[in-house]
Design a protein around this motif. Structure first.
Motif, mmCIF file in Angstrom:
data_model
loop_
_atom_site.group_PDB
_atom_site.id
_atom_site.type_symbol
_atom_site.label_atom_id
_atom_site.label_comp_id
_atom_site.label_asym_id
_atom_site.label_seq_id
_atom_site.Cartn_x
_atom_site.Cartn_y
_atom_site.Cartn_z
ATOM 1 N N GLU A 2 0.949 -1.222 -0.057
ATOM 2 C CA GLU A 2 0.029 0.086 0.093
ATOM 3 C C GLU A 2 0.904 1.242 0.029
ATOM 4 O O GLU A 2 0.399 2.288 -0.761
ATOM 5 N N VAL A 3 1.997 1.104 0.610
ATOM 6 C CA VAL A 3 2.782 2.318 0.764
ATOM 7 C C VAL A 3 3.238 2.525 -0.434
ATOM 8 O O VAL A 3 3.257 3.694 -0.846
ATOM 9 N N ARG A 4 4.086 1.578 -1.040
ATOM 10 C CA ARG A 4 4.651 1.677 -2.280
ATOM 11 C C ARG A 4 3.724 2.209 -3.345
ATOM 12 O O ARG A 4 4.109 3.123 -4.092
ATOM 13 N N GLY A 5 2.433 1.692 -3.329
ATOM 14 C CA GLY A 5 1.394 2.260 -4.375
ATOM 15 C C GLY A 5 1.224 3.685 -4.159
ATOM 16 O O GLY A 5 1.091 4.276 -5.207
ATOM 17 N N ALA A 6 1.007 4.107 -2.969
ATOM 18 C CA ALA A 6 0.794 5.611 -2.688
ATOM 19 C C ALA A 6 1.843 6.375 -3.168
ATOM 20 O O ALA A 6 1.895 7.484 -3.572
ATOM 21 N N LEU A 7 3.104 5.965 -2.718
ATOM 22 C CA LEU A 7 4.354 6.820 -3.044
ATOM 23 C C LEU A 7 4.593 6.783 -4.564
ATOM 24 O O LEU A 7 5.003 7.751 -5.052
ATOM 25 N N ALA A 8 4.231 5.802 -5.289
ATOM 26 C CA ALA A 8 4.350 5.921 -6.807
ATOM 27 C C ALA A 8 3.676 6.901 -7.336
ATOM 28 O O ALA A 8 4.188 7.498 -8.433
ATOM 29 N N VAL A 9 2.334 7.331 -6.916
ATOM 30 C CA VAL A 9 1.862 8.290 -7.534
ATOM 31 C C VAL A 9 1.925 9.833 -6.949
ATOM 32 O O VAL A 9 1.397 10.813 -7.274
ATOM 33 N N ALA A 10 2.767 9.808 -5.791
ATOM 34 C CA ALA A 10 2.893 11.146 -5.241
ATOM 35 C C ALA A 10 4.260 11.789 -5.847
ATOM 36 O O ALA A 10 5.253 11.052 -5.817
ATOM 37 N N LYS A 11 4.029 13.200 -6.202
ATOM 38 C CA LYS A 11 5.240 13.583 -7.178
ATOM 39 C C LYS A 11 5.771 14.690 -6.198
ATOM 40 O O LYS A 11 7.038 14.764 -6.286
ATOM 41 N N THR A 12 5.271 15.158 -5.356
ATOM 42 C CA THR A 12 6.240 16.233 -4.335
ATOM 43 C C THR A 12 6.442 15.567 -3.143
ATOM 44 O O THR A 12 5.889 14.532 -2.586
ATOM 45 N N PRO A 13 7.570 15.946 -2.432
ATOM 46 C CA PRO A 13 7.873 15.625 -1.181
ATOM 47 C C PRO A 13 6.596 15.768 0.039
ATOM 48 O O PRO A 13 6.417 14.591 0.745
ATOM 49 N N GLU A 14 5.913 16.544 -0.081
ATOM 50 C CA GLU A 14 5.003 16.935 0.743
ATOM 51 C C GLU A 14 3.954 15.618 0.612
ATOM 52 O O GLU A 14 3.322 15.095 1.406
ATOM 53 N N ALA A 15 3.601 15.568 -0.839
ATOM 54 C CA ALA A 15 2.502 14.635 -1.066
ATOM 55 C C ALA A 15 3.076 12.896 -0.630
ATOM 56 O O ALA A 15 2.185 12.204 -0.475
ATOM 57 N N ARG A 16 4.559 13.009 -0.752
ATOM 58 C CA ARG A 16 4.960 11.432 -0.265
ATOM 59 C C ARG A 16 4.767 11.459 1.259
ATOM 60 O O ARG A 16 4.538 10.191 1.570
ATOM 61 N N LEU A 17 5.060 12.588 1.606
ATOM 62 C CA LEU A 17 4.922 12.237 3.345
ATOM 63 C C LEU A 17 3.498 11.947 3.544
ATOM 64 O O LEU A 17 3.174 11.001 4.425
ATOM 65 N N ALA A 20 -1.212 5.897 4.195
ATOM 66 C CA ALA A 20 -1.333 4.325 3.998
ATOM 67 C C ALA A 20 -1.203 3.795 5.493
ATOM 68 O O ALA A 20 -1.940 2.443 5.705
ATOM 69 N N SER A 21 -0.598 4.316 6.383
ATOM 70 C CA SER A 21 -0.574 3.721 7.635
ATOM 71 C C SER A 21 -1.811 3.567 8.364
ATOM 72 O O SER A 21 -1.958 2.687 9.328
ATOM 73 N N PHE A 22 -2.683 4.604 8.056
ATOM 74 C CA PHE A 22 -4.051 4.340 8.684
ATOM 75 C C PHE A 22 -5.120 4.222 7.788
ATOM 76 O O PHE A 22 -6.407 4.600 8.032
ATOM 77 N N SER A 23 -4.838 3.524 6.557
ATOM 78 C CA SER A 23 -5.887 3.320 5.638
ATOM 79 C C SER A 23 -6.670 2.223 6.301
ATOM 80 O O SER A 23 -6.637 1.545 7.450
ATOM 81 N N ALA A 24 -8.065 2.133 5.817
ATOM 82 C CA ALA A 24 -9.126 1.116 6.295
ATOM 83 C C ALA A 24 -8.561 -0.230 6.174
ATOM 84 O O ALA A 24 -8.997 -0.960 7.299
ATOM 85 N N ALA A 25 -7.540 -0.576 5.333
ATOM 86 C CA ALA A 25 -7.197 -2.084 5.322
ATOM 87 C C ALA A 25 -6.081 -2.353 6.469
ATOM 88 O O ALA A 25 -6.242 -3.316 7.048
ATOM 89 N N ASN A 26 -5.254 -1.178 6.786
ATOM 90 C CA ASN A 26 -4.480 -1.385 7.933
ATOM 91 C C ASN A 26 -4.702 -1.088 9.297
ATOM 92 O O ASN A 26 -4.548 -1.749 10.175
ATOM 93 N N PHE A 27 -5.682 -0.051 9.305
ATOM 94 C CA PHE A 27 -5.914 0.309 10.600
ATOM 95 C C PHE A 27 -7.388 -0.079 11.309
ATOM 96 O O PHE A 27 -8.209 0.485 11.482
ATOM 97 N N ARG A 28 -7.177 -1.376 11.060
ATOM 98 C CA ARG A 28 -8.500 -2.225 11.597
ATOM 99 C C ARG A 28 -8.154 -3.118 13.070
ATOM 100 O O ARG A 28 -7.060 -3.275 13.057
ATOM 101 N N ARG A 29 -9.123 -3.139 13.701
ATOM 102 C CA ARG A 29 -8.824 -3.777 14.998
ATOM 103 C C ARG A 29 -7.990 -5.077 15.114
ATOM 104 O O ARG A 29 -7.089 -5.228 15.593
#
Lengths: 194, 194
Positions: free
Chosen positions: B71-86, B92-101
């Motif tokens: 998920e992180v890799r995918g999100a980083l791939a489309v982010a162009k600026t450093p701010e967007a990458r951050l 990704a760290s708190f996406s619905a897929a990962n941030f589940r009980r």
DNA sequence: AAGTTTATTGACTCGTCAATCAACAAAAAA
DNA sequence: TTTTTTGTTGATTGACGAGTCAATAAACTT
């Protein structure tokens, strides 16, 4: 050679042995026999005084929590300004007594315990609420509207630093942790007070 | 009615069942029988495919880590600026897929596992290093000398938020977590870039 | 002195669980 | 078709661990 008044002595020995053993094992997979042996008594005696393993764990947790609480209270008592109070909380959280391998390991495992044992869950909630209100009291005069979110973030950051300290090999670096917290607070407060 | 090519199917079922059971139990006190039953097979088959309980746990951990990594890799791939990458890393760290009980509970318990099982320790180290270098790459252009300590703090903060989410009753609030991280970054960057 | 409370343990029970094994079934290879 | 490989399980083993109990003994009470 049974002497009287053993109860508190035995209980304390068991509590300390429990923390050591959890630290050694790195988990709650610690047998009553291990704890009792380290505390220098038979397993039957451990059961006699605590009634069961869960009660031993809870007592150990209460012990750690109370030491931490006392340290915070002591430091807050002598701090006069809000800034000093905030720093007192940070310092107490990473003091040599609390920020030790054993204690950190126990802390982590108490989080796990809290998922299963209601008593543990409750103890941890009390600790979190107290920390939060201490942070809030110190932040309110100097952070204005930012105080609430800042207090939440600081709480999470402290827990996160603890969590990460568990994984590292060497001894935990309390000084670095303190600086991390201070730097964050400074950054948040340096802007306009809103 | 044995069909061929069962191995990957069975393994995946076991891995998923393991995560569910760890989530349910809130600890690693999960029996192979429980996992196997939930995965719809006998305990003997679980042993057949994985060889032992530890291997099942490690596979489950690898699974969670790989989903997060993808998920992180995918999100980083489309982010162009450093701010967007951050921001991509935060999201990704708190996406619905990962941030589940379930996943959070598993995560916490993998930290515990890492204290005992070298393989788990290593997996977690890899994850932490990757997160750190991702954060650093995004921060370097916008945070200057602050980048290194900031990356460390963000890592700790993310872990802390996870840890605290475990304790709460309701479903974890990913949005609030994201805002906490964003506010943290904003506060640290808002000052002079040094 | 007799009785009660507190301290203490070795031995035992009972349950649980990881891991193994023998056996059976179906597909693939020979 | 025989053999081998792959899939599958019920039953069993062997270890370990929490909790109980009966028994022993020292101290305190009456």
């Amino acid at each position: 050679m049974p002497k009287l008044g053993m109860q508190p002595i035995r209980k304390e020995a068991l509590v300390k042995a429990t923390i050591v053993e959890i630290g050694r094992a790195g988990s709650l997979d610690v047998t009553v026999a291990q704890i009792a042996r380290r505390a220098g008594m038979s397993t039957a005696l451990a059961h006699h005084y605590f009634g069961g393993k869960e009660a031993i764990f809870l007592a150990a947790m209460r012990h750690i929590l109370s030491i931490y609480g006392a340290e915070v209270r002591g430091a807050l008592a002598v701090a006069k300004t809000p800034e000093a109070r905030l720093d007192a909380i940070i310092l107490a959280s990473f003091s040599a007594a609390n920020f030790r391998r054993e204690v950190i390991s126990a802390w982590l495992n108490f989080y796990v315990l809290a998922r299963t044992v209601p008593g543990a869950q409750q103890l941890l909630s009390v600790y979190q609420r107290r920390l939060h209100s201490n942070l809030l009291a110190a932040l309110r005069p100097i952070a204005g509207a930012k105080a609430v979110p800042l207090a939440h973030a600081m709480g999470a950051l402290i827990d996160g630093v603890y969590l990460r300290a568990v994984l590292r090999d060497g001894p935990p670096d309390g000084q670095a942790a303190i600086e991390m917290l201070r730097r964050y607070v400074a950054a948040e407060l340096e802007g306009r007070p809103e």
